[in-house]
Design a protein around this motif. Structure first.
Motif, mmCIF file in Angstrom:
data_model
loop_
_atom_site.group_PDB
_atom_site.id
_atom_site.type_symbol
_atom_site.label_atom_id
_atom_site.label_comp_id
_atom_site.label_asym_id
_atom_site.label_seq_id
_atom_site.Cartn_x
_atom_site.Cartn_y
_atom_site.Cartn_z
ATOM 1 N N ILE A 284 10.610 -5.240 -7.988
ATOM 2 C CA ILE A 284 10.046 -6.571 -7.690
ATOM 3 C C ILE A 284 11.075 -7.418 -6.942
ATOM 4 O O ILE A 284 10.782 -8.053 -5.928
ATOM 5 C CB ILE A 284 9.608 -7.288 -8.993
ATOM 6 N N LEU A 285 12.311 -7.410 -7.469
ATOM 7 C CA LEU A 285 13.357 -8.235 -6.845
ATOM 8 C C LEU A 285 13.615 -7.778 -5.411
ATOM 9 O O LEU A 285 13.793 -8.604 -4.509
ATOM 10 C CB LEU A 285 14.651 -8.169 -7.664
ATOM 11 N N LYS A 286 13.602 -6.459 -5.197
ATOM 12 C CA LYS A 286 13.786 -5.956 -3.837
ATOM 13 C C LYS A 286 12.616 -6.399 -2.955
ATOM 14 O O LYS A 286 12.805 -6.829 -1.823
ATOM 15 C CB LYS A 286 13.863 -4.421 -3.845
ATOM 16 N N ALA A 287 11.408 -6.308 -3.508
ATOM 17 C CA ALA A 287 10.214 -6.636 -2.732
ATOM 18 C C ALA A 287 10.203 -8.105 -2.303
ATOM 19 O O ALA A 287 9.723 -8.437 -1.228
ATOM 20 C CB ALA A 287 8.964 -6.325 -3.548
ATOM 21 N N ALA A 378 18.131 0.699 -6.793
ATOM 22 C CA ALA A 378 18.121 -0.364 -5.791
ATOM 23 C C ALA A 378 18.117 0.172 -4.358
ATOM 24 O O ALA A 378 17.660 -0.509 -3.450
ATOM 25 C CB ALA A 378 19.318 -1.296 -6.004
ATOM 26 N N ASP A 381 13.204 2.614 -1.784
ATOM 27 C CA ASP A 381 12.244 1.636 -1.261
ATOM 28 C C ASP A 381 11.504 0.965 -2.408
ATOM 29 O O ASP A 381 11.035 1.652 -3.331
ATOM 30 C CB ASP A 381 11.218 2.338 -0.363
ATOM 31 N N PRO A 382 11.347 -0.371 -2.352
ATOM 32 C CA PRO A 382 10.700 -1.079 -3.464
ATOM 33 C C PRO A 382 9.281 -0.584 -3.736
ATOM 34 O O PRO A 382 8.836 -0.548 -4.880
ATOM 35 C CB PRO A 382 10.700 -2.543 -3.016
ATOM 36 N N ASP A 383 8.580 -0.190 -2.658
ATOM 37 C CA ASP A 383 7.211 0.298 -2.818
ATOM 38 C C ASP A 383 7.179 1.493 -3.773
ATOM 39 O O ASP A 383 6.345 1.574 -4.677
ATOM 40 C CB ASP A 383 6.686 0.708 -1.433
ATOM 41 N N ILE A 384 8.144 2.405 -3.588
ATOM 42 C CA ILE A 384 8.201 3.624 -4.416
ATOM 43 C C ILE A 384 8.612 3.270 -5.844
ATOM 44 O O ILE A 384 8.036 3.753 -6.821
ATOM 45 C CB ILE A 384 9.187 4.642 -3.793
ATOM 46 N N MET A 386 8.193 0.419 -7.450
ATOM 47 C CA MET A 386 7.152 -0.320 -8.163
ATOM 48 C C MET A 386 5.957 0.561 -8.538
ATOM 49 O O MET A 386 5.264 0.309 -9.503
ATOM 50 C CB MET A 386 6.682 -1.506 -7.311
ATOM 51 N N ARG A 387 5.758 1.611 -7.754
ATOM 52 C CA ARG A 387 4.684 2.552 -8.099
ATOM 53 C C ARG A 387 5.092 3.389 -9.321
ATOM 54 O O ARG A 387 4.270 4.016 -9.953
ATOM 55 C CB ARG A 387 4.425 3.520 -6.946
ATOM 56 N N PHE B 11 4.520 10.619 1.045
ATOM 57 C CA PHE B 11 5.351 10.514 -0.167
ATOM 58 C C PHE B 11 5.724 11.914 -0.629
ATOM 59 O O PHE B 11 4.940 12.847 -0.510
ATOM 60 C CB PHE B 11 4.592 9.791 -1.284
ATOM 61 N N MET B 55 8.242 -2.841 2.912
ATOM 62 C CA MET B 55 8.544 -2.400 1.541
ATOM 63 C C MET B 55 8.880 -0.926 1.504
ATOM 64 O O MET B 55 9.443 -0.434 0.536
ATOM 65 C CB MET B 55 7.333 -2.656 0.656
ATOM 66 N N SER B 56 8.469 -0.213 2.527
ATOM 67 C CA SER B 56 8.857 1.196 2.659
ATOM 68 C C SER B 56 8.904 1.529 4.148
ATOM 69 O O SER B 56 8.422 0.750 4.984
ATOM 70 C CB SER B 56 7.872 2.100 1.915
ATOM 71 N N THR B 79 15.667 -5.810 4.478
ATOM 72 C CA THR B 79 15.499 -6.778 3.387
ATOM 73 C C THR B 79 15.450 -8.199 3.945
ATOM 74 O O THR B 79 14.651 -9.036 3.508
ATOM 75 C CB THR B 79 16.664 -6.665 2.385
ATOM 76 N N ARG B 82 12.141 -8.787 5.435
ATOM 77 C CA ARG B 82 11.170 -8.921 4.350
ATOM 78 C C ARG B 82 11.231 -10.324 3.732
ATOM 79 O O ARG B 82 10.224 -10.965 3.507
ATOM 80 C CB ARG B 82 11.475 -7.857 3.287
ATOM 81 N N PHE B 88 4.594 -11.692 -0.616
ATOM 82 C CA PHE B 88 3.698 -10.688 -1.193
ATOM 83 C C PHE B 88 2.935 -11.234 -2.394
ATOM 84 O O PHE B 88 3.507 -11.901 -3.243
ATOM 85 C CB PHE B 88 4.503 -9.476 -1.691
ATOM 86 N N PHE B 90 0.839 -9.354 -5.266
ATOM 87 C CA PHE B 90 0.544 -7.993 -5.714
ATOM 88 C C PHE B 90 -0.698 -7.948 -6.594
ATOM 89 O O PHE B 90 -1.040 -8.931 -7.261
ATOM 90 C CB PHE B 90 1.728 -7.437 -6.519
ATOM 91 N N HIS B 94 2.960 -8.596 -10.791
ATOM 92 C CA HIS B 94 4.389 -8.227 -10.786
ATOM 93 C C HIS B 94 5.299 -9.434 -10.973
ATOM 94 O O HIS B 94 6.243 -9.658 -10.220
ATOM 95 C CB HIS B 94 4.760 -7.485 -9.501
ATOM 96 N N ILE B 96 8.062 -11.537 -13.424
ATOM 97 C CA ILE B 96 9.096 -11.128 -14.376
ATOM 98 C C ILE B 96 8.781 -11.785 -15.715
ATOM 99 O O ILE B 96 8.839 -13.015 -15.839
ATOM 100 C CB ILE B 96 10.506 -11.548 -13.898
ATOM 101 N N ARG B 155 5.331 -17.765 -5.700
ATOM 102 C CA ARG B 155 6.546 -16.992 -5.402
ATOM 103 C C ARG B 155 6.514 -16.468 -3.962
ATOM 104 O O ARG B 155 7.537 -16.412 -3.290
ATOM 105 C CB ARG B 155 6.645 -15.827 -6.388
#
Lengths: 388, 224
Positions: A284-287, A378, A381-384, A386-387, B11, B55-56, B79, B82, B88, B90, B94, B96, B155
């Motif tokens: 989440i923080l990375k995203a 860290a 990738d954040p996507d991976i 978070m999944r 993936f 994000m990826s 980053t 981003r 985002f 979600f 998501h 905290i 956020r």
């Protein structure tokens, strides 16, 4: 700097979120630091006391061995030893252990006029003067055990069954309590009478050597010339103390190996992976725009806060335990059965090197164990992340 | 604003559990537009949204954000893009858990050079706009689904992003709350932000204000 302060603020609220888990970690961590620090403090304090004892002590003493046991030494040996090249003054010493039935304590009674060592001082009163009889100077432990002080009377049972009364003319203070705590000084004539030492004998003989680097050689010569005598150098005593306390501290650490293993498992658990929740949070923080370095800073501060709080708690508890409560948990194992009674209080001394060692053994591994798995997450990738 | 050219995302490439989530997708999201990615679950909407929002990284193809090709940017710069460009929202919020509404909204700005007081003021402004003032010191896990979604929106907006990416934003909301959320997204669009919504909810994609609907199936764009 301002960025780190903000991250630190988040860390504090973050730690409060998992307060029970973190309190558990602090408790285990503090306990481990407490054990290690107590043992190190205590061992160091004993070693420091030992050094203080040996400061100003004779470089070489000689006593007779009879069938392997310590026996009285004839004064004639002193005359012969004085003839060895390099030997200066040779002086007889009169001392012995005295078991006091009324207090159940062992004292060391020594015959000496004046101060037996330049390092010793009196809280009040005076040392015994030459020719003065029936008086004594007491260590604080003896004075406390006998509930007496200056001008008080200390009765001592002599070898002939007669009761001798000594008036207290001085009470010791000293940088080393260990040195004088159980000590009672009386006139040499008095001690010979109490312990029934013949006029041509002494407990042992102090040998002064002009050149300190020749002490070992002189000791060898004495041993060669008089096989029935045992020369003991100050270095040997010092080495014995060092080895004794290091060995004992190692033994005590071994008995707490369970706690150390528990701490190791805790650190290993942290090092080998993060919980799904922790991983998700990093994702989440990375995203939302935190860089890998920000995540690492967060985890560093998290580990640093937890480990430093635990470290300080354990350290302060150990300090109080050792220097204010007489190290009641470990002292029996570290002091051994033969060491000093009445009780004495250790002088607070801390070696900065020990603090460094403790930090190296506890805080640094914990911080590393916190950062490494977070770094692995860290950089994904954040996507991976978070999944899951 | 966003330009995707023959983008593919695989993936676990080369492993037994390899999944091709996005296949050879090319599309254009104009600046200031409101676009919808629609399609059933598993069609690749979320993966494509993740690729758009840096994000990826794509396994193949080009992604241009503004004027910058981001497909091969080092992680640090990615980053930065981003953080500065995207907000985002979600599907599962998501947030905290355990920290307050205000702290959740403030999170994206913690690692910036902005002073804490300024971050707090800005977050309070966003929270007020979203009607959450009374709850700003509440821990987020105690809020209703609609309120949590609004915190997530707050956020996303705190860093004054250019592009809002919303992944199934109405999935956990009832009709009233969904309408409320759609209203917020329309307002953001009205303020000039580019909005991309991934959804399979007709309440969102069957609306007149949607300027572009991109339909996806099996990781591909279905030709209109």
């Amino acid at each position: 700097m301002s960025k780190h302060l903000k991250i630190l603020e988040f860390v504090l609220s973050s730690l409060l979120r998992r307060k029970f888990k973190n309190l558990g970690i602090v408790a285990v961590f503090s306990f481990v630091v407490f054990i290690l620090a107590s043992i190190l403090f205590l061992t160091h304090a004993f070693k420091a006391e030992s050094l203080a004892i040996l400061e100003g002590a004779p470089e070489l003493i000689v006593h007779k061995i009879a069938g392997g046991r310590h026996d009285l030494t004839a004064l004639r040996y002193g005359d012969e030893i004085a003839g060895i090249p390099g030997v200066g003054r040779v002086l007889p010493r009169y001392w012995g252990y005295y078991y006091d039935v009324s207090t159940g304590a062992n004292y060391t009674i020594m015959g000496a006029t004046g101060s037996p060592r330049s390092t010793l001082q009196l809280v009040r009163g005076a040392f015994i003067e030459a020719g003065q009889r029936g008086v004594c100077v007491l260590g604080q432990g003896v004075a406390e055990a006998r509930l007496t002080g200056l001008n008080g009377i200390v009765p001592i049972m002599g070898a002939n069954g007669e009761l001798y009364r000594f008036q207290v003319v001085g009470v010791f203070t000293d940088p080393s309590t260990l040195l004088t705590n159980d000590l009672m000084l009386i006139a040499p004539e008095d001690i010979r009478e109490i312990f029934d030492i013949r006029p041509d004998m002494a407990t042992d003989i102090v040998v002064q050597v002009f050149n300190p680097s020749e002490v070992a050689n002189v000791a060898k010569k004495i041993k060669y010339r008089f096989p029935e005598l045992r020369p003991i150098t100050r270095t040997e005593i010092l080495r014995t103390y060092e080895t004794l306390f290091s060995w004992r501290s190692g033994l005590v650490i071994l008995t707490f190996v369970g706690a150390l293993v528990a701490f190791g498992i805790l650190a290993w658990d942290k090092a080998t992976g993060l919980s799904a929740e922790e991983k998700k949070e990093i994702g989440i923080l990375k995203a939302i725009g935190w860089e890998t370095s920000d995540i690492l800073a967060l985890k560093f501060w998290e580990g640093a806060v937890l480990s430093l709080v635990s470290f300080l708690t354990g350290l302060i508890a150990a300090y109080l335990h050792v220097f204010f409560f007489g190290a009641s948990v470990f002292a029996p194992a570290l002091k051994g059965w033969s060491v000093i009674f009445p009780e004495f209080r250790l002088r607070p001394t801390i070696d900065p090197y020990q603090i460094f060692v403790l930090i190296f053994l506890t805080v640094l591994p914990y911080i590393a164990a916190t950062i490494v798995p977070s770094w692995k997450t860290a950089i994904t990738d954040p996507d991976i992340v978070m999944r899951g | 604003m966003l330009h995707l050219e023959q983008v593919t995302k695989i993936f676990n490439k080369g492993k037994p559990n390899e999944v091709v989530a996005v296949r050879d997708v090319s599309l254009e999201i104009p600046r200031g537009s409101l676009s919808v990615l629609k399609g059933p679950s598993g069609s690749g909407k979320t993966s494509l949204l993740g690729l758009m929002g840096c994000m990826s990284r794509p396994t193949a193809g080009r992604i241009v954000v503004g004027e910058r090709d981001v497909a091969k940017l080092p992680e640090r710069f990615l980053t930065e893009v981003r953080r500065k460009t995207f907000g985002f929202i979600f599907q599962h919020f998501h947030l905290i858990a355990g920290i307050s509404v205000l702290e959740n909204v403030m999170l994206p700005l913690y690692p910036t050079q902005m002073p804490l007081g300024e971050i707090r003021r800005r977050a309070e402004g966003v929270v007020d706009d979203l009607g959450l003032s009374a709850r700003k010191h509440f821990a987020v896990q105690g809020l209703s689904g609609g309120e949590q979604q609004r915190v997530a929106i707050g956020r996303a907006l705190i860093n004054d992003c250019e592009v809002v990416l919303a992944d199934e934003p109405t999935a956990h909301l009832d009709t009233t709350l969904s309408e409320e959320l759609i209203g917020i997204l329309r307002r953001l669009h009205g303020e000039g932000k580019t909005v991309v919504i991934a959804t399979h909810d007709p309440l969102v994609y069957d609306r007149a204000f949607v300027q572009q609907v991109i339909e996806m199936r099996d990781g591909r764009i279905v030709p209109a």
